[in-house]
Each structure stands twice: as structure tokens, then as C-alpha cells.
Design an enzyme around this catalytic site. Structure first.
Site, PDB file in Angstrom:
ATOM      1  N   GLY A 112      63.004  17.162  29.635  1.00 16.81           N
ATOM      2  CA  GLY A 112      62.210  16.010  30.029  1.00 16.81           C
ATOM      3  C   GLY A 112      61.174  16.341  31.079  1.00 16.81           C
TER       4      GLY A 112
ATOM      5  NE  ARG B 260      65.779  20.320  34.304  1.00 16.61           N
ATOM      6  CZ  ARG B 260      66.422  19.157  34.350  1.00 16.61           C
ATOM      7  NH1 ARG B 260      66.831  18.577  33.225  1.00 16.61           N
ATOM      8  NH2 ARG B 260      66.665  18.576  35.503  1.00 16.61           N
TER       9      ARG B 260
ATOM     10  NE  ARG C 170      48.112  11.698  27.085  1.00 17.28           N
ATOM     11  CZ  ARG C 170      47.831  10.430  27.343  1.00 17.28           C
ATOM     12  NH1 ARG C 170      48.464   9.808  28.331  1.00 17.28           N
ATOM     13  NH2 ARG C 170      46.942   9.779  26.631  1.00 17.28           N
TER      14      ARG C 170
ATOM     15  NE  ARG D 221      67.548  14.843  25.914  1.00 20.89           N
ATOM     16  CZ  ARG D 221      67.404  14.801  27.229  1.00 20.89           C
ATOM     17  NH1 ARG D 221      66.463  15.525  27.812  1.00 20.89           N
ATOM     18  NH2 ARG D 221      68.184  14.046  27.989  1.00 20.89           N
TER      19      ARG D 221
ATOM     20  CB  SER E  24      70.432  15.150  33.654  1.00 23.87           C
ATOM     21  OG  SER E  24      69.306  14.289  33.680  1.00 23.87           O
TER      22      SER E  24
ATOM     23  CG  ASP F  45      74.275  10.014  36.823  1.00 25.02           C
ATOM     24  OD1 ASP F  45      74.547   8.848  36.521  1.00 25.02           O
ATOM     25  OD2 ASP F  45      73.451  10.700  36.183  1.00 25.02           O
TER      26      ASP F  45
ATOM     27  NE  ARG G  81      69.606  17.131  41.208  1.00 30.90           N
ATOM     28  CZ  ARG G  81      69.901  16.384  42.274  1.00 30.90           C
ATOM     29  NH1 ARG G  81      70.985  15.625  42.272  1.00 30.90           N
ATOM     30  NH2 ARG G  81      69.132  16.397  43.337  1.00 30.90           N
TER      31      ARG G  81
END
Length: 237
Positions: free
Chosen positions: A26, A30, A49, A93, A96, A209, A222
């Protein structure tokens, strides 16, 4: 077969600059981290973008990494263009997710075999019923084998791809009762696009989470645990 016209409205690469396998996250930063950490000789192919994309090699295999943004509308655009305009055959993909099961803990991995959703994304296909978005089984099996070999704690099963992050009426108890493992925001859209294009897809998520207990990972956790899902993703090449 005539090559599709590229660049597309959202990807600035010409045809041939993107590998047949793309590992997506996402956060575009990353994707940049994966390029710098896992790829040999990465070359940037996109910055439209700010959605960074890179192509390089991993142990002799050509592979691309790219961001996909937040939510099904965003991953829907990028995965559609990759599958249909750039000859991409496989999208994996990594991201998280929030656990909604008591035995699924921070840092654990979820291999998304299927994706429930509260989205209306499937309406565009005008199907005479409810579509069940699922992953490619060969990728699921290989990902699970890799987790076993590396000693990573994981579960295989359903995730919930939600259109809403700040949800006032989440009804998590009902999803829990159906055995759904975790909540995220993109997998169902990715799996639907893969099905429609006749391509392969898989999502591997890290529990960052716990929606029920309120537990959250620290920045250090993380940093150290999110690479486990990347290890698994790159093992699928």
C-alpha cells in the site's frame, strides 16, 4: 497480439519495463524499501502520483515492486492496468491487517485464502449472485510451505476487505463468528481483478494491531516483523 498502449493514465512505464510478477504494498515507500533491500540493480519505472515502482532481479528472477495505495478503488486501478496493459501474470500484495481472532497475535502472518467484503466492487461484473474472491492455490500452498520452513507463525483463511477504516458499525462479532481472521482494505478487489483477467494473485498480511484487544505494534516491531511477509513473497518467484 498487439501490445496495449502504454504508458497508462496511472503508470508511466512503457510496455516491457514491468516484470510478469509484481509484489505490491500500500505504501509506496515500502515498495522503495523492498527494491533497495531485496532487488539487485533496481530501476525505477514509475513515479506518477508518487506511486513508486521498480524493476530488478532477485536471485536471477526478474521482478517488480510497486505501491498500490489505500482501499479497493486504488488497488483496483493499479492491478487492472498491470494485468491488462503490462502483461503482468502474478501480483502478490504484502501489507498490514488488524486481527479479530484471539489466537492471531501481533507480528503473525495471514495468508489470505479468500476475502470477504462489505464493498460494492463486484457489482460492476453484473454477476447473478455473490462472487467469492479467492487466491491462487499454488501461491497459497507455496507461501504456507515457506512459513513452515522459516518458522513464521501464520494462519490461512478469510480476511475482510473493508471499504471503511473508521467504521462506526463494524459488526466485528459477526465476522468473528464466521471465522474471518483479520480486517484490511484491498484483497477482495485484487482477487476480483485477477479472476476477471485470468491471472494469479495472493495477499500476505502481517498483524499490526488487534482490533479486539486494542494491542498495537511499536515502530521497532513493525520494522522487524513486516519483513517476514516480504521474505515469503519473494520466495514465490
Amino acid at each position: 497480439m498487439e501490445k496495449p498502449k502504454t504508458p497508462t493514465p496511472h503508470i508511466g512505464a512503457q510496455y516491457g519495463y514491468i516484470a510478469e510478477t509484481v509484489i505490491m504494498a500500500g505504501d509506496p515507500l515500502r515498495a522503495k524499501f523492498m527494491a533497495e533491500t531485496f532487488l539487485e540493480n533496481p530501476v525505477q519505472f514509475n513515479n506518477v502520483r508518487g506511486m513508486l515502482g521498480f524493476t530488478g532481479t532477485r536471485q536471477g528472477c526478474r521482478v517488480s515492486v510497486m505501491g498500490h495505495g489505500i482501499g479497493m478503488p486504488s488497488i483496483g486501478i493499479y492491478s487492472y492496468e498491470l494485468f491488462n496493459f503490462y502483461g503482468v501474470e502474478t501480483i502478490i500484495r504484502v501489507g498490514s491487517a488488524g486481527s479479530i481472532q484471539t489466537d492471531l497475535h501481533l507480528g503473525d502472518l495471514v495468508i489470505a485464502q479468500g476475502a470477504c467484503t462489505n464493498s460494492n466492487y463486484a457489482a460492476q461484473f453484473e454477476l447473478p449472485g455473490t462472487f467469492a474472491p479467492i487466491a491462487d492455490f499454488s501461491l497459497v500452498r507455496k507461501a504456507a510451505d515457506t512459513c513452515d520452513r522459516l518458522g513464521y507463525h501464520y494462519r490461512v483463511g478469510n480476511v475482510l476487505s473493508s471499504d471503511v477504516f473508521y467504521n462506526e458499525n463494524a459488526h466485528n462479532d459477526k465476522w468473528i463468528s464466521m471465522g474471518v481472521l483479520a480486517v484490511e482494505m484491498e484483497v477482495a478487489g485484487l482477487y476480483m481483478n485477477a479472476a476477471r483477467a485470468g491471472k494469479r494473485a495472493l495477499a500476505i498480511c502481517t498483524i499490526s494491531d488487534h482490533i479486539i484487544t486494542g494491542e498495537v505494534t511499536t515502530a521497532e516491531e513493525r520494522q522487524t516483523t513486516l519483513t517476514h511477509m516480504m521474505d515469503v513473497a519473494f520466495s514465490l518467484l
